[in-house]
Enzyme design. Structure first.
Site: not given
Ligand code: UN1
Length: 509
Positions: A261, A295
C-alpha cells in the site's frame, strides 16, 4: 502527555523496543522519539539487534503452531478483547498518536476508531472465512476450496498512521490464524510500544503463547530482515513507492507474497455541476488534514474552466480560515509535519513548482515564534500548475494542493486524473449521473478507490483499501482483503468405489 498517561499505555521513560508477547529485549541502540508538536523528546526506544530478531521469529514460529489450531471464532474472541481495550484507551492512545505523529487530536481519535472498527469487522469475519463449494464434473465427487492460515505475517508501517495500519493487518491476520511481527516507522515507535503493550497483555491474560504478536524496531535494515526471511510468507508494507519496490523485489526473489500500500497522487475532479460547498469542504479536508501526510490526501484538483475562477477564489478564502498550531488544541485545523526532513521536502517542492512555472496562490512558509519552536509547522499551499510538471507527478507528503484546469468533457478530466504513475484514491464532484457513472466505469478512474461527491481521504475500513500502478496493487482492511492472509486449498473428495479421471481421460489397467 503526562507520565501517568504514558504509563497507562505501557510507556516508561526509557522504553524497550523489541518484544515478543510480554517479553521485552533491550540490547540495541537507542532510538529517540521527538514530538513534532513541540520538539520535545518523549522517550527512547531500543532498536532490535539481529540476535533479538532471531529470538522474535523463533517465538513466532512456536506460537504459530498453537495459534492456528485454535478455532477461528475463538481467535476472534481475542480480537474482540483488543477492540474492547482500545475503546477504553481511545482518549489516551488518540492523544499519543496526536502527540508523537502531529495529527490533530480529532484525527488521532479517528485513527483509534478505525482500529476499533477493524476489530469489530474481524470478529465477525472470524465466523465467515468462507470458501466455495464447486460442482464436480465427475459423479460422486465433491469439490470445494478452503482457506488455511499462512503462518507469520510481517507488517511494515509508516509514520502517518502509526497505529491503525498495524491493526488493519493484525486484526485480520490474527483471526485468519496467523501470527504477526510488526516493524513500525522509526518516527513513531512509542505508538507501536503502546499497541504491543495492549495486545501482549491480552494474550497473557488469556494464557496464550508469547510470540503471537511481536514488534521489532529500527531502520530499513530491520525491514530488510523481514523481507528476506523465508519464515515470513507474507510481508505487508505501507509507505513510499521507493520503499515498496525494494520490499517487493526482495520478497519476490524468494517467491514470498507481498501486500503493498504505497504512494498516492490523488485528485478530485470538479465538474461544472459540482456542489461548490461540498467541493470546498472535501478538498480542504483532503489537502490539509493530517497536514497532507495521508496516502489518500488530496494533491490535485482538476477543475472545469467554466467554474475554475470561482472554485479558486473560494479555496483561497477557505485557506485564510485555517488555524495552524498545537494539534492537541481542538481550535486548530492543522498540526505540524512529522520532522525537519519533511519540512525540507515541502520547501524543495515549493521551489520546484516555481521553477517549472507554477503560480503559488497562498504563500508557503515555515512558521516561527511562540508555539512553533519545533520548526515543523508550515503554511498550507495552493498552487496553479500543469499536470505534466515533474513535481506534480511526484507525491510530496505535505499540504500542497495543485489546481489544474480542464476544458471540454469529463473524459478530458479523467485523462488528467489517470495521467500520473500512482493509483490510490480519486474522486469526482458532480451532480451529473452520466459523468459519475463514466468516472466509475472501466474507462474512468484507474485508482483502487473512486468516490462520487466525497473527497479522496477518509476511507471506511469496510471496503478493501489500496490502489493500482505505483501504489502497489495490495488491498487491506475490509471486503475480502482477508484472503491474502490465508493460503487457499482446493479439495476434491471421491465418495464412490471407482476412480473416474477428470478431463474425460481413460486410463484402464
Ligand atoms: C494512509 O494514509 O496510509 O482513507 C491510509 C484514509 C484512511 C487511511 C489512510 N482511512 O484517509
Amino acid at each position: 502527555m503526562t507520565s501517568k498517561e504514558l504509563k497507562a499505555l505501557g510507556i516508561e521513560a526509557e522504553n524497550l523496543g523489541t518484544s515478543t508477547g510480554t517479553k521485552w529485549f533491550a540490547k540495541g541502540e537507542l532510538l529517540e522519539s521527538y514530538s513534532p508538536t513541540n520538539g520535545k523528546l518523549i522517550a527512547k526506544v531500543k532498536c532490535t539487534t539481529r540476535k533479538e530478531y532471531e529470538k522474535v521469529i523463533q517465538e513466532a514460529e512456536k506460537a504459530k503452531l498453537i495459534w492456528r489450531d485454535i478455532p477461528a471464532p475463538k481467535r476472534g474472541e481475542i480480537v474482540r478483547q483488543l477492540g474492547e481495550k482500545l475503546r477504553e484507551l481511545k482518549p489516551v492512545l488518540g492523544k499519543l498518536v496526536s502527540y508523537e505523529m502531529g495529527k490533530s487530536y480529532q484525527e488521532g481519535l479517528g485513527e483509534v476508531q478505525e482500529m476499533i472498527d477493524i476489530c469489530d469487522f474481524a470478529v465477525g469475519l472470524s465466523r465467515q472465512l468462507y470458501g466455495n463449494t464447486i460442482h464436480s464434473e465427475r459423479p460422486g465427487h465433491r469439490m470445494y476450496d478452503q482457506y488455511h492460515p499462512l503462518g507469520t505475517v510481517g507488517i511494515i508501517t509508516a509514520f502517518n498512521f502509526p497505529v491503525a495500519v498495524w491493526s488493519w493487518n493484525a486484526a485480520l491476520a490474527l483471526v485468519c490464524g496467523d501470527v504477526v511481527v510488526w516493524k513500525p516507522s522509526e518516527k513513531t515507535p512509542l505508538c507501536a510500544v503502546a499497541c504491543q503493550h495492549i495486545i501482549s497483555e491480552i494474550l497473557k491474560s488469556n494464557k496464550l503463547p508469547e510470540g503471537i504478536s511481536s514488534i521489532v524496531t529500527g531502520d530499513a535494515e530491520v525491514g530488510k530482515w523481514i523481507s528476506e526471511d523465508e519464515r515470513i510468507p507474507l510481508v505487508s508494507a505501507t509507505g513510499s513507492t521507493r520503499m515498496g519496490k525494494e520490499v517487493a523485489t526482495v520478497v519476490a526473489k524468494r517467491l514470498g507474497k507481498s501486500l503493498l500500500e504505497l504512494g498516492g497522487n490523488n485528485a478530485i475532479i470538479v465538474s461544472p455541476s459540482a456542489d461548490l460547498k461540498m467541493t470546498i469542504i472535501g478538498a480542504v479536508f483532503g489537502a490539509v488534514g493530517t497536514a497532507g501526510q495521508r496516502c489518500t490526501s488530496t494533491r490535485r484538483l482538476i477543475i472545469h474552466e467554466s467554474i475554475y475562477d470561482k472554485v479558486k477564489k473560494s479555496l483561497v478564502d477557505a485557506y485564510k480560515q485555517i488555524k495552524i498550531g498545537d494539534p492537541l488544541d481542538s481550535q486548530n485545523h492543522m498540526g505540524p509535519l512529522i520532522d525537519n526532513q519533511a519540512v525540507k521536502m515541502y520547501l524543495d517542492a515549493l521551489e520546484k513548482i516555481k521553477a517549472e512555472g507554477g503560480n503559488i496562490l497562498t504563500k508557503g512558509e515555515v512558521l516561527t515564534g511562540k508555539g512553533f519552536e519545533s520548526g515543523c509547522y508550515v503554511r498550507p499551499v495552493i498552487a496553479e500548475v500543469e499536470n505534466h510538471y515533474a513535481i506534480v507527478q511526484h507525491e510530496t507528503f505535505a499540504p500542497i494542493l495543485y489546481l489544474i484546469k480542464y476544458k471540454g468533457e469529463v473524459n478530458d478530466a479523467i485523462a488528467l486524473q489517470n495521467g500520473v504513475k500512482q493509483g490510490l484514491s480519486s474522486a469526482i464532484m458532480t451532480n451529473s449521473l452520466r459523468e459519475a457513472e463514466l468516472f466509475l466505469s472501466q474507462n474512468g478512474s484507474d485508482c483502487g478507490i473512486a468516490n462520487v461527491n466525497i473527497g479522496t481521504s477518509g476511507a471506511e475500513i469496510g471496503g478493501a483499501f489500496g490502489g493500482e500502478k505505483d501504489t502497489g496493487g495490495g488491498r487491506e482492511s475490509g471486503s475480502d482483503a482477508w484472503k491474502v492472509y490465508m493460503r487457499r486449498q482446493t479439495n476434491t473428495i471421491n465418495y464412490t468405489s471407482s476412480l473416474p479421471l477428470a478431463q474425460g481421460i481413460k486410463f484402464d489397467l
